[in-house]
Design an enzyme around this catalytic site. Structure first.
Site, PDB file in Angstrom:
ATOM      1  N   TRP A 119       0.760  -1.313  -0.053  1.00 55.47           N
ATOM      2  CA  TRP A 119       0.107   0.044  -0.075  1.00 55.47           C
ATOM      3  C   TRP A 119       0.889   1.168   0.052  1.00 55.47           C
ATOM      4  CZ3 TRP A 119       1.708   2.472   4.102  1.00 55.47           C
ATOM      5  CH2 TRP A 119       2.315   1.743   5.313  1.00 55.47           C
ATOM      6  N   ASN A 120       2.133   1.221   0.265  1.00 52.66           N
ATOM      7  CA  ASN A 120       2.982   2.395   0.615  1.00 52.66           C
ATOM      8  C   ASN A 120       3.125   3.330  -0.668  1.00 52.66           C
ATOM      9  OD1 ASN A 120       4.539   0.579  -0.109  1.00 52.66           O
ATOM     10  ND2 ASN A 120       6.337   1.235   1.174  1.00 52.66           N
TER      11      ASN A 120
ATOM     12  N   ALA B  14      -2.512  -4.546  -1.990  1.00 54.02           N
ATOM     13  CA  ALA B  14      -2.774  -4.519  -0.674  1.00 54.02           C
ATOM     14  C   ALA B  14      -4.340  -4.050  -0.188  1.00 54.02           C
ATOM     15  CB  ALA B  14      -1.926  -3.549  -0.039  1.00 54.02           C
TER      16      ALA B  14
ATOM     17  N   GLY C 253       6.729  -6.350  -0.039  1.00 49.18           N
ATOM     18  CA  GLY C 253       5.915  -6.022   1.379  1.00 49.18           C
ATOM     19  C   GLY C 253       6.800  -6.661   2.439  1.00 49.18           C
ATOM     20  N   SER C 254       6.080  -7.194   3.602  1.00 53.40           N
ATOM     21  CA  SER C 254       7.040  -7.305   4.818  1.00 53.40           C
ATOM     22  C   SER C 254       7.996  -8.510   4.596  1.00 53.40           C
ATOM     23  CB  SER C 254       6.004  -7.466   5.839  1.00 53.40           C
ATOM     24  OG  SER C 254       5.452  -8.587   5.894  1.00 53.40           O
TER      25      SER C 254
ATOM     26  N   GLU D 177      10.917  -7.892  -2.542  1.00 56.32           N
ATOM     27  CA  GLU D 177      11.411  -6.571  -2.192  1.00 56.32           C
ATOM     28  C   GLU D 177      10.962  -6.431  -0.769  1.00 56.32           C
ATOM     29  OE1 GLU D 177      13.483  -4.965  -3.872  1.00 56.32           O
ATOM     30  OE2 GLU D 177      13.336  -5.427  -5.743  1.00 56.32           O
TER      31      GLU D 177
ATOM     32  N   CYS E 212      10.621   1.327   2.609  1.00 61.36           N
ATOM     33  CA  CYS E 212      11.774   0.206   2.769  1.00 61.36           C
ATOM     34  C   CYS E 212      12.932   0.907   2.553  1.00 61.36           C
ATOM     35  CB  CYS E 212      11.337  -1.003   1.943  1.00 61.36           C
ATOM     36  SG  CYS E 212      11.157  -0.574   0.086  1.00 61.36           S
TER      37      CYS E 212
ATOM     38  N   GLU F  26      12.696  -2.360  12.026  1.00 66.65           N
ATOM     39  CA  GLU F  26      12.239  -1.538  10.985  1.00 66.65           C
ATOM     40  C   GLU F  26      11.154  -0.500  11.616  1.00 66.65           C
ATOM     41  OE1 GLU F  26      10.456  -3.152   7.549  1.00 66.65           O
ATOM     42  OE2 GLU F  26      11.077  -1.274   6.417  1.00 66.65           O
TER      43      GLU F  26
ATOM     44  N   GLU G 220      14.423  -4.959  -9.187  1.00 60.39           N
ATOM     45  CA  GLU G 220      13.275  -4.447 -10.150  1.00 60.39           C
ATOM     46  C   GLU G 220      13.639  -3.225 -10.620  1.00 60.39           C
ATOM     47  OE1 GLU G 220       9.872  -4.419  -7.196  1.00 60.39           O
ATOM     48  OE2 GLU G 220       8.919  -5.866  -8.332  1.00 60.39           O
TER      49      GLU G 220
HETATM   50  P1  ADP Z   1       2.611  -4.696   5.672  1.00 62.14           P
HETATM   51  O1  ADP Z   1       2.673  -5.178   6.919  1.00 62.14           O
HETATM   52  O2  ADP Z   1       3.260  -3.569   5.370  1.00 62.14           O
HETATM   53  O3  ADP Z   1       1.052  -4.241   5.302  1.00 62.14           O
HETATM   54  P2  ADP Z   1       2.223  -7.079   4.415  1.00 62.14           P
HETATM   55  O4  ADP Z   1       3.642  -7.915   3.901  1.00 62.14           O
HETATM   56  O5  ADP Z   1       1.340  -7.561   5.402  1.00 62.14           O
HETATM   57  O6  ADP Z   1       2.952  -5.677   4.598  1.00 62.14           O
HETATM   58  O7  ADP Z   1       1.605  -6.765   2.981  1.00 62.14           O
HETATM   59  C1  ADP Z   1       2.206  -6.727   1.699  1.00 62.14           C
HETATM   60  C2  ADP Z   1       1.268  -7.309   0.674  1.00 62.14           C
HETATM   61  O8  ADP Z   1       1.111  -8.676   0.892  1.00 62.14           O
HETATM   62  C3  ADP Z   1      -0.227  -6.986   0.458  1.00 62.14           C
HETATM   63  O9  ADP Z   1      -0.781  -7.039  -0.668  1.00 62.14           O
HETATM   64  C4  ADP Z   1      -0.926  -8.011   1.583  1.00 62.14           C
HETATM   65  O10 ADP Z   1      -2.177  -8.142   1.198  1.00 62.14           O
HETATM   66  C5  ADP Z   1      -0.002  -9.293   1.105  1.00 62.14           C
HETATM   67  N1  ADP Z   1      -0.180 -10.310   2.081  1.00 62.14           N
HETATM   68  C6  ADP Z   1      -0.078 -10.347   3.411  1.00 62.14           C
HETATM   69  N2  ADP Z   1      -0.384 -11.589   3.862  1.00 62.14           N
HETATM   70  C7  ADP Z   1      -0.638 -12.349   2.967  1.00 62.14           C
HETATM   71  C8  ADP Z   1      -0.685 -13.893   2.747  1.00 62.14           C
HETATM   72  N3  ADP Z   1      -0.672 -14.536   3.790  1.00 62.14           N
HETATM   73  N4  ADP Z   1      -0.492 -14.440   1.641  1.00 62.14           N
HETATM   74  C9  ADP Z   1      -0.486 -13.595   0.388  1.00 62.14           C
HETATM   75  N5  ADP Z   1      -0.419 -12.298   0.365  1.00 62.14           N
HETATM   76  C10 ADP Z   1      -0.364 -11.529   1.762  1.00 62.14           C
END
Ligand code: ADP
Length: 484
Positions: A152-153, A178, A230-231, A252, A286, A387, A464
């Site tokens: 989402w960022n 997201a 994402g995370s 990433e 990030c 982080e 990327e």
């Molecule tokens: P943040 O903590 O910054 O929101 P996330 O890693 O949770 O980061 O989110 C990054 C992306 O990963 C988002 O699109 C989120 O919906 C997706 N995501 C989170 N959990 C899962 C999962 N179990 N399977 C697939 N995608 C996921």
């Protein structure tokens, strides 16, 4: 497309709602108000999108590179036409100030043009064979159906950074954005629709249940590649599970960027730079500096300028033209800031400015945290190790070059790092010694569509952007040919 019915799924060239009709709310993080709804898809819709992408793949890969490039150039053109509309939507849905949203749209559009050009440079090669009647040729071919999971960022550019190279390479793709920013994703995919890419080449699945959609993507044998931003926690889990069907993976993930200021630098310039990059996107990046190391002789001057810059920021909603810093994305992000500040102050940190949630001037219903500068930071504090992903600048003192390089490298992450120095030899030494995928020397923005972005260690796999970015979507094929 009819937004009132939450038809945010784009499968095989058609917009639709979830099979069940389920939707989820999208909120403005600066006010907590609901601004729209998105379709809440599950496994069935995901499987249909995968099937559409799989069916479109042989046709899309058979198009020549010039055709694929022309399609991306058209998307680029349309994105620029829609730039203001996209920026406004992004500010509303994600919270960043309009100026920042406008520059993200341009950055996002850059990937379309860059990879349109790269489509024509998917070169193969020939290898001299040890046998005179043999020819060895390398072809680079699209991997197939791609699943792109985005954060989402940076809700526009993180989509184009994946879709553009995939489409340029001849792959087809399913995007799962997201849950906080499905409307930006919808607006981006709408542009691909308008550019009349063939049905199934780009597909969109919005959901509030990422695990269910993620499971369907992971179990599919048709999905040959997963690209995730994402995370670190979710990225590791997905990458581990992707091995069951041996998908290619690029990731990433998080960062813990050091920002090193030597006494031989222009300290004031360094402090202004630190403020700009630290508070950019409210620290939700990030590559945001997470540990600011300043050499002892210049620390007071540095902290004065940084604190002054932090105090001058004007918090406000994304659409407030005078705002220079937006809200955090949600309540849990806000809670993390409060936790990190409480932990640090309890262990001896000094709050130079900020340190708390903002509730005044119409901010009370949003997730605003004051731009914060902390000093007297030590390794025992959680902010030193974790982080932050928010507007807190922790400043740490150091004495020698060797000491600061060791401290900077003392993390499992390895994405961005920053160094301020005017000593040329030191700049070379330190940039070579830092164990990070990106080093900025007197440079707070060492990124561009033309440059490879990515990290080492737990910050991820692959790159990327740049010439490298398209490699992630191409398999290498060796053709041996014995002449009769
Ligand atoms: P943040 O903590 O910054 O929101 P996330 O890693 O949770 O980061 O989110 C990054 C992306 O990963 C988002 O699109 C989120 O919906 C997706 N995501 C989170 N959990 C899962 C999962 N179990 N399977 C697939 N995608 C996921």
């Amino acid at each position: 497309m009819d937004t009132s019915s939450a038809a945010t799924l784009y499968i095989d060239g058609h917009w639709s709602t979830a099979d069940s009709g389920a939707t989820f709310d999208v909120t403005d993080p600066s006010s907590g108000k609901v601004i729209g709804r998105a379709a809440d898809a599950g496994a069935a819709e995901t499987e249909r999108a995968i099937a559409a992408a799989a069916e479109a793949f042989p046709h899309w890969r058979a198009q020549n590179a010039y055709t694929r490039a022309t399609a991306l150039v058209r998307v680029h053109e349309l994105m620029l036409e829609r730039a203001e509309e996209l920026a406004q939507l992004m500010s509303l849905e994600q919270g960043k100030p309009l100026r920042a949203a406008r520059s993200e749209v341009l950055y996002g559009a850059d990937f379309l043009m860059w990879f349109a050009e790269e489509a024509k440079r998917v070169y193969g090669s020939t290898i001299p064979s040890p046998r005179s009647n043999q020819r060895l040729t390398i072809l680079r071919q699209p991997v197939g159906v791609v699943a792109g999971i985005t954060p989402w960022n940076y809700p526009v550019s993180m989509i184009t950074r994946k879709v553009a190279p995939a489409v340029a390479a001849g792959c087809t793709i399913l995007v799962k954005p997201a849950e906080q920013t499905p409307l930006c994703a919808q607006a981006v995919v709408e542009i691909f629709d308008e550019a009349e890419l063939p049905p199934g080449v780009v597909n969109l699945i919005t959901t509030s249940q990422p695990a269910e959609v993620g499971d369907a993507l992971l179990r599919s044998r048709a999905v040959r590649k997963l690209t995730f931003t994402g995370s670190t926690e979710v990225g590791k889990m997905l990458a581990g599970r992707a091995t069951a069907t041996m998908k290619r993976v690029s990731l990433e993930l998080g960062g813990h960027a050091p920002f090193i200021v030597f006494e031989d630098s222009d300290v004031e310039h360094a402090a202004k730079g630190a403020a700009l990059v630290k508070f950019l996107n409210t620290g939700q990046a990030c590559i945001s500096p997470n540990r600011i190391y300043v050499q002892r002789s210049v620390i007071d001057r540095f902290v004065d300028v940084l604190t002054d810059r932090a105090r001058r920021l004007r918090p406000g909603g994304g659409l407030d033209e005078s705002a220079t810093i937006g809200p955090l994305i949600d309540a849990s992000a806000l809670a993390k800031m409060e936790r990190q500040v409480a932990d640090a102050t309890q262990k001896g940190a000094r709050v130079m400015t900020g340190g708390e949630r903002l509730r005044g001037d119409g901010l009370a219903n949003g997730y605003f945290f004051a731009p914060t500068v902390l000093t007297e930071i030590s390794p025992a504090m959680s902010i030193y190790q974790e982080e932050t992903f928010g507007p807190i600048a922790p400043v740490i003192v150091f004495d020698t070059e060797d000491e600061v390089v060791a401290m900077a490298n003392d993390t499992d992450y390895g994405l961005a790092s920053y160094v301020y120095t005017n000593d040329l030899a030191r700049a070379v030494r330190v940039s070579e010694a830092l164990r990070f995928g990106i080093v900025g020397i007197n440079d707070i923005n060492p990124t561009a569509a033309a440059a490879p972005f990515g990290g080492t260690g737990e910050s991820g796999l692959g790159r990327e952007g740049g010439a490298q970015g398209i490699d992630e979507y191409l398999d290498v094929k060796l053709v041996g040919h014995v002449l009769a």
